[in-house]
Write an enzyme that holds these catalytic residues in place. Structure first.
Site, PDB file in Angstrom:
ATOM      1  N   ASP A  68       0.857  -1.185   0.000  1.00  0.00           N
ATOM      2  CA  ASP A  68       0.000   0.000   0.000  1.00  0.00           C
ATOM      3  C   ASP A  68       0.889   1.230   0.000  1.00  0.00           C
ATOM      4  O   ASP A  68       2.106   1.130   0.184  1.00  0.00           O
ATOM      5  CB  ASP A  68      -0.994  -0.017   1.170  1.00  0.00           C
ATOM      6  CG  ASP A  68      -0.336   0.105   2.542  1.00  0.00           C
ATOM      7  OD1 ASP A  68       0.877  -0.197   2.655  1.00  0.00           O
ATOM      8  OD2 ASP A  68      -1.024   0.465   3.500  1.00  0.00           O
ATOM      9  N   TYR A  70       3.013   4.662   0.804  1.00  0.00           N
ATOM     10  CA  TYR A  70       3.675   5.195   1.992  1.00  0.00           C
ATOM     11  C   TYR A  70       2.679   6.078   2.749  1.00  0.00           C
ATOM     12  O   TYR A  70       1.909   6.828   2.152  1.00  0.00           O
ATOM     13  CB  TYR A  70       4.890   6.023   1.589  1.00  0.00           C
ATOM     14  CG  TYR A  70       5.986   5.238   0.905  1.00  0.00           C
ATOM     15  CD1 TYR A  70       6.659   4.214   1.577  1.00  0.00           C
ATOM     16  CD2 TYR A  70       6.368   5.517  -0.407  1.00  0.00           C
ATOM     17  CE1 TYR A  70       7.676   3.496   0.953  1.00  0.00           C
ATOM     18  CE2 TYR A  70       7.384   4.812  -1.030  1.00  0.00           C
ATOM     19  CZ  TYR A  70       8.028   3.795  -0.341  1.00  0.00           C
ATOM     20  OH  TYR A  70       9.028   3.090  -0.953  1.00  0.00           O
ATOM     21  N   PHE A  81       6.652   1.858  -4.316  1.00  0.00           N
ATOM     22  CA  PHE A  81       8.032   1.977  -3.855  1.00  0.00           C
ATOM     23  C   PHE A  81       8.671   3.339  -4.150  1.00  0.00           C
ATOM     24  O   PHE A  81       9.667   3.690  -3.537  1.00  0.00           O
ATOM     25  CB  PHE A  81       8.925   0.856  -4.434  1.00  0.00           C
ATOM     26  CG  PHE A  81       8.535  -0.518  -3.985  1.00  0.00           C
ATOM     27  CD1 PHE A  81       8.773  -0.927  -2.676  1.00  0.00           C
ATOM     28  CD2 PHE A  81       7.925  -1.403  -4.857  1.00  0.00           C
ATOM     29  CE1 PHE A  81       8.403  -2.197  -2.247  1.00  0.00           C
ATOM     30  CE2 PHE A  81       7.557  -2.674  -4.442  1.00  0.00           C
ATOM     31  CZ  PHE A  81       7.797  -3.079  -3.134  1.00  0.00           C
ATOM     32  N   HIS A 189      10.422  -9.935   0.468  1.00  0.00           N
ATOM     33  CA  HIS A 189      10.192  -8.488   0.375  1.00  0.00           C
ATOM     34  C   HIS A 189      11.504  -7.740   0.639  1.00  0.00           C
ATOM     35  O   HIS A 189      12.340  -8.204   1.428  1.00  0.00           O
ATOM     36  CB  HIS A 189       9.136  -8.074   1.403  1.00  0.00           C
ATOM     37  CG  HIS A 189       8.576  -6.709   1.168  1.00  0.00           C
ATOM     38  ND1 HIS A 189       9.172  -5.568   1.666  1.00  0.00           N
ATOM     39  CD2 HIS A 189       7.496  -6.309   0.476  1.00  0.00           C
ATOM     40  CE1 HIS A 189       8.466  -4.516   1.282  1.00  0.00           C
ATOM     41  NE2 HIS A 189       7.443  -4.936   0.555  1.00  0.00           N
TER      42      HIS A 189
END
Length: 224
Positions: A68, A70, A81, A189
């Protein structure tokens, strides 16, 4: 849904086949609710669908799936990202850029990934909005149906693509992909908690370009 027109992008016509008939109205009601409330929501409303608008379906070569947006001020751009260059680099993005340097032998100076989106890298979050300071606060509310439909539409498109799934939530989407047509790259991740368990050394950037080259598609200039 013949007139699906939520994202103001070429994705809309393809998404209609994978969504309930009333989905657009549900999403519009949700957006009105969260952006008209006193709660601060990220990204800015005009950037909720930025990933789909910057990377049209007919230009998509790579899909990178995040979680989701920031949830801090001045960070979320609507691109998974990515953050503006005048914002400190978040830890997961720092590790992505560290792996890129290892994979390519060169350092990428910018941490704004908009140029990747312009080259055909769909930087898609599974959830498209978040309340300020509250990670995962909009999870399970509205967006997963849409972003699953995006992945299904990308999979159904004739052009071969690379799907990059980092972390277990993203990897659950791998079942939506025809692996006879597309390349699926999976790794832990890039967060500091998981990156050393196999994200570092996974070489996703060179693997992606090798697949694109083998399928006569332009490679991504990851350093740009």
């Amino acid at each position: 849904m013949a007139n699906f027109s939520l994202t103001n992008s070429d994705w809309d016509s393809a998404l209609a086949a994978f969504l309930p008939d009333d989905y657009q109205y549900q999403a519009e009601d949700f957006l009105a609710e969260v952006y008209d409330s006193n709660m601060v929501t990220y990204p800015s409303q005009e950037n909720v669908f930025a990933a789909l608008q910057k990377t049209p379906l007919d230009q998509t070569k790579v899909v990178i799936l995040g979680q989701d947006p920031y949830h801090g001020p001045d960070q979320a751009q609507g691109l998974a990202f990515s953050v503006p260059d005048d914002t400190p680099v978040p830890p997961s993005l720092r590790n992505i850029l560290k792996e890129l340097a290892s994979d390519s032998g060169h350092e990428r100076l910018s941490h704004d990934l908009s140029s990747w989106a312009d080259q055909g890298v769909l930087l898609l979050n599974t959830v498209l909005t978040v309340s300020a300071g509250q990670a995962n606060s909009h999870q399970g509310l509205i967006w997963e149906k849409l972003t699953d439909a995006v992945i299904q539409a990308a999979n159904a498109d004739d052009q071969p693509k690379v799907f990059i799934f980092w972390g277990k939530p993203a990897q659950k989407k791998a079942s939506l992909i025809d692996k006879n047509k597309h390349l699926v790259l999976q790794a832990p991740h890039p967060s500091p908690l998981a990156a050393y368990r196999g994200f570092f050394g996974s070489a996703p950037f060179s693997q992606t370009n090798r697949f694109l080259r083998d399928h006569q598609r332009p490679e991504i200039d990851w350093l740009n």
